[in-house]
Design a protein around this motif. Sequence first.
Motif, PDB file in Angstrom:
ATOM      1  N   LYS A   1      35.168  36.351  40.295  1.00 45.93           N
ATOM      2  CA  LYS A   1      35.877  36.624  39.316  1.00 45.93           C
ATOM      3  C   LYS A   1      36.513  38.685  39.814  1.00 45.93           C
ATOM      4  O   LYS A   1      36.139  39.244  39.513  1.00 45.93           O
ATOM      5  CB  LYS A   1      36.077  36.277  38.292  1.00 45.93           C
ATOM      6  N   ALA A   2      37.935  38.825  39.757  1.00 46.13           N
ATOM      7  CA  ALA A   2      38.261  40.065  39.847  1.00 46.13           C
ATOM      8  C   ALA A   2      39.813  39.830  39.070  1.00 46.13           C
ATOM      9  O   ALA A   2      40.587  39.032  39.385  1.00 46.13           O
ATOM     10  CB  ALA A   2      37.903  40.476  41.344  1.00 46.13           C
ATOM     11  N   LYS A   3      40.030  41.397  38.539  1.00 47.09           N
ATOM     12  CA  LYS A   3      40.918  41.786  38.576  1.00 47.09           C
ATOM     13  C   LYS A   3      42.282  42.370  39.234  1.00 47.09           C
ATOM     14  O   LYS A   3      41.752  43.410  39.649  1.00 47.09           O
ATOM     15  CB  LYS A   3      41.414  42.539  36.842  1.00 47.09           C
ATOM     16  N   ILE A   4      43.484  41.764  39.718  1.00 47.44           N
ATOM     17  CA  ILE A   4      44.727  42.369  40.426  1.00 47.44           C
ATOM     18  C   ILE A   4      44.977  43.890  39.258  1.00 47.44           C
ATOM     19  O   ILE A   4      45.553  43.498  38.413  1.00 47.44           O
ATOM     20  CB  ILE A   4      44.959  41.565  41.008  1.00 47.44           C
ATOM     21  N   LEU A   5      45.092  45.080  39.792  1.00 51.20           N
ATOM     22  CA  LEU A   5      45.658  46.091  39.141  1.00 51.20           C
ATOM     23  C   LEU A   5      46.571  46.563  39.464  1.00 51.20           C
ATOM     24  O   LEU A   5      47.881  46.582  38.723  1.00 51.20           O
ATOM     25  CB  LEU A   5      44.508  47.622  38.880  1.00 51.20           C
ATOM     26  N   GLU A   6      47.392  46.069  40.679  1.00 54.42           N
ATOM     27  CA  GLU A   6      47.990  46.956  41.229  1.00 54.42           C
ATOM     28  C   GLU A   6      48.011  45.793  42.464  1.00 54.42           C
ATOM     29  O   GLU A   6      47.211  45.496  42.882  1.00 54.42           O
ATOM     30  CB  GLU A   6      48.534  47.769  41.986  1.00 54.42           C
ATOM     31  N   GLY A   7      50.139  45.054  42.620  1.00 53.78           N
ATOM     32  CA  GLY A   7      50.435  44.075  44.261  1.00 53.78           C
ATOM     33  C   GLY A   7      49.961  42.628  43.313  1.00 53.78           C
ATOM     34  O   GLY A   7      49.955  42.573  42.359  1.00 53.78           O
TER      35      GLY A   7
ATOM     36  N   LEU B   1      39.070  29.151  37.300  1.00 49.94           N
ATOM     37  CA  LEU B   1      39.398  30.294  36.251  1.00 49.94           C
ATOM     38  C   LEU B   1      41.309  28.847  35.356  1.00 49.94           C
ATOM     39  O   LEU B   1      41.943  28.408  35.796  1.00 49.94           O
ATOM     40  CB  LEU B   1      40.598  31.196  36.932  1.00 49.94           C
ATOM     41  N   GLU B   2      41.235  29.450  33.816  1.00 51.88           N
ATOM     42  CA  GLU B   2      42.227  29.134  32.945  1.00 51.88           C
ATOM     43  C   GLU B   2      43.721  29.510  33.035  1.00 51.88           C
ATOM     44  O   GLU B   2      44.031  30.747  33.687  1.00 51.88           O
ATOM     45  CB  GLU B   2      41.770  28.862  31.649  1.00 51.88           C
ATOM     46  N   PRO B   3      44.417  29.340  33.233  1.00 48.27           N
ATOM     47  CA  PRO B   3      45.980  29.554  33.039  1.00 48.27           C
ATOM     48  C   PRO B   3      46.088  30.853  32.506  1.00 48.27           C
ATOM     49  O   PRO B   3      46.986  31.727  33.375  1.00 48.27           O
ATOM     50  CB  PRO B   3      46.949  27.975  32.396  1.00 48.27           C
ATOM     51  N   ASP B   4      45.725  31.266  31.223  1.00 42.71           N
ATOM     52  CA  ASP B   4      45.407  32.506  31.065  1.00 42.71           C
ATOM     53  C   ASP B   4      45.129  33.652  31.107  1.00 42.71           C
ATOM     54  O   ASP B   4      45.602  34.573  31.867  1.00 42.71           O
ATOM     55  CB  ASP B   4      45.543  32.451  29.120  1.00 42.71           C
ATOM     56  N   GLU B   5      44.141  33.572  32.217  1.00 41.03           N
ATOM     57  CA  GLU B   5      43.336  34.081  32.763  1.00 41.03           C
ATOM     58  C   GLU B   5      44.025  34.974  34.626  1.00 41.03           C
ATOM     59  O   GLU B   5      44.563  35.912  34.610  1.00 41.03           O
ATOM     60  CB  GLU B   5      41.518  33.663  33.601  1.00 41.03           C
TER      61      GLU B   5
ATOM     62  N   LEU C   1      40.014  34.965  41.740  1.00 47.55           N
ATOM     63  CA  LEU C   1      38.626  34.364  42.312  1.00 47.55           C
ATOM     64  C   LEU C   1      39.184  34.740  43.588  1.00 47.55           C
ATOM     65  O   LEU C   1      39.411  34.386  44.532  1.00 47.55           O
ATOM     66  CB  LEU C   1      38.890  32.990  42.705  1.00 47.55           C
ATOM     67  N   THR C   2      38.030  36.420  44.097  1.00 48.47           N
ATOM     68  CA  THR C   2      38.366  36.434  45.660  1.00 48.47           C
ATOM     69  C   THR C   2      37.466  35.645  47.152  1.00 48.47           C
ATOM     70  O   THR C   2      38.443  35.849  47.507  1.00 48.47           O
ATOM     71  CB  THR C   2      37.539  37.909  45.369  1.00 48.47           C
ATOM     72  N   CYS C   3      37.261  34.874  46.977  1.00 48.28           N
ATOM     73  CA  CYS C   3      36.866  33.919  47.074  1.00 48.28           C
ATOM     74  C   CYS C   3      37.702  32.775  47.712  1.00 48.28           C
ATOM     75  O   CYS C   3      38.061  32.699  49.403  1.00 48.28           O
ATOM     76  CB  CYS C   3      35.542  33.099  47.091  1.00 48.28           C
TER      77      CYS C   3
ATOM     78  N   LYS D   1      45.159  46.713  44.582  1.00 48.41           N
ATOM     79  CA  LYS D   1      44.407  47.059  44.538  1.00 48.41           C
ATOM     80  C   LYS D   1      43.785  46.067  43.350  1.00 48.41           C
ATOM     81  O   LYS D   1      43.865  45.626  42.059  1.00 48.41           O
ATOM     82  CB  LYS D   1      44.500  48.509  42.947  1.00 48.41           C
ATOM     83  N   VAL D   2      42.891  45.523  43.409  1.00 46.73           N
ATOM     84  CA  VAL D   2      41.562  44.786  42.835  1.00 46.73           C
ATOM     85  C   VAL D   2      40.041  45.626  42.103  1.00 46.73           C
ATOM     86  O   VAL D   2      39.132  46.121  42.426  1.00 46.73           O
ATOM     87  CB  VAL D   2      41.091  43.593  43.434  1.00 46.73           C
ATOM     88  N   SER D   3      39.671  44.886  40.986  1.00 44.02           N
ATOM     89  CA  SER D   3      38.887  46.131  40.184  1.00 44.02           C
ATOM     90  C   SER D   3      37.909  44.578  39.801  1.00 44.02           C
ATOM     91  O   SER D   3      38.024  43.553  38.583  1.00 44.02           O
ATOM     92  CB  SER D   3      38.808  46.027  39.233  1.00 44.02           C
ATOM     93  N   PHE D   4      36.524  44.284  40.271  1.00 47.80           N
ATOM     94  CA  PHE D   4      35.690  43.612  39.766  1.00 47.80           C
ATOM     95  C   PHE D   4      35.054  44.052  38.626  1.00 47.80           C
ATOM     96  O   PHE D   4      34.292  43.684  37.852  1.00 47.80           O
ATOM     97  CB  PHE D   4      34.335  43.695  40.239  1.00 47.80           C
ATOM     98  N   ASP D   5      34.657  45.465  37.608  1.00 43.19           N
ATOM     99  CA  ASP D   5      34.806  45.495  35.925  1.00 43.19           C
ATOM    100  C   ASP D   5      35.768  45.551  35.005  1.00 43.19           C
ATOM    101  O   ASP D   5      34.982  45.998  34.002  1.00 43.19           O
ATOM    102  CB  ASP D   5      34.650  47.646  36.913  1.00 43.19           C
ATOM    103  N   GLU D   6      36.324  44.739  35.798  1.00 39.85           N
ATOM    104  CA  GLU D   6      37.078  45.427  34.163  1.00 39.85           C
ATOM    105  C   GLU D   6      36.804  43.716  33.506  1.00 39.85           C
ATOM    106  O   GLU D   6      36.094  42.245  33.726  1.00 39.85           O
ATOM    107  CB  GLU D   6      38.960  43.879  34.419  1.00 39.85           C
TER     108      GLU D   6
END
Length: 354
Positions: free
Chosen positions: A310-316, A326-330, A337-339, A349-354
């Motif tokens: 799991k990671a978060k898209i910060l841009e794009g 993943l739940e709908p709110d996530e 899910l990067t896979c 731009k994607v972050s695994f640190d969020e």
Amino acid sequence: MALTFHSLSIASVQNLTEDAAEITLNVPLHLTDTFRFLAGQYLTFKATINGEEIRRSYSLCCAPYEGLYKVGIKRVANGVFSNYAIDQLSVGNTIAVMPPMGNFKYIPDTNAKNNVVLIAAGSGITPILSIAKTILHEEPNSSVSLFYGNKGFSHVMFAEELENLKNTYLTRFRLFHIFSQESQGIPIQKGRIDRDRLTKLNQAFLSHDRIDSVYVCGPEEMILSVKDFYEASGINPKNIHFELFHSGSKPKTETNITQIESTCEVELIIDDDAITFQMEPSDKSLLDAAQRAGADVPFACKGGVCCTCKAKILEGSANMMVNYALEPDEVHAGYVLTCQALPSSKKIKVSFDE
């Protein structure tokens, strides 16, 4: 911070049935905060078997208050990791383990007065046992009804521990074994847990109870039957929770997209470090592209079932081919899910640190 593997030693290996074992890990004092978990969550293991790196996730079968780290592993036909774990791991061995993860979890409330229904089949008992123990210990006014399906009594994992729970919490814990190939002398407790059997079980044992939440873990057919039955019974879908051990069940989201149309510039953040690379149409997923670029990104199942990658898209933006975890709110908050993620923008731009 992104999750990383830690080398943990094996404290004990205990046979549960002919084809299942309980493995207890030693977590050193300096890692106790890192390995803090909620009932229902899992650990991801990594080992090199026959020259190949294999990763598998197994649910913790202990409760957080116990201060232990145990998983139950059932042998799977041709299962590379399960056979390795049961046949070769022994006390004193070390194995690479990632800290606890997972959305299938129970957060206790000491003031709660809940009636919780738990349903498991086979090795699906592992997270369910953790949840049962947590509710009974942490919520003195809540009660638990557990329906546990197996072929027969010799296949019941944690049989002794379940009986001890029943004896300890006589008025708050009810345990019902459902056997598909063995008779207990009670017709409704013989067979598989499907919609018809759920109807009979609820009429016989839960007809006068208010059901506040349902937690289920097991095969695809059973999970879908439980979900459909309790939704039709008026239970809020948000209160019906389920865990998948494989990707046989219907995903929460699904698309027909299988690749990107052109190259995409990716900026990936992990452990406060930024890596930039080009994702090509030949890359199967964002995770695949990151690995090709040399990034040590976390993953386990690669099937969209767990949340390890799991990671978060910060841009794009990006689409997921499938999403079982993943739940709908996530998803709404930008997590992927990067896979299973394929960029839908020229730059991401994607972050695994969020």
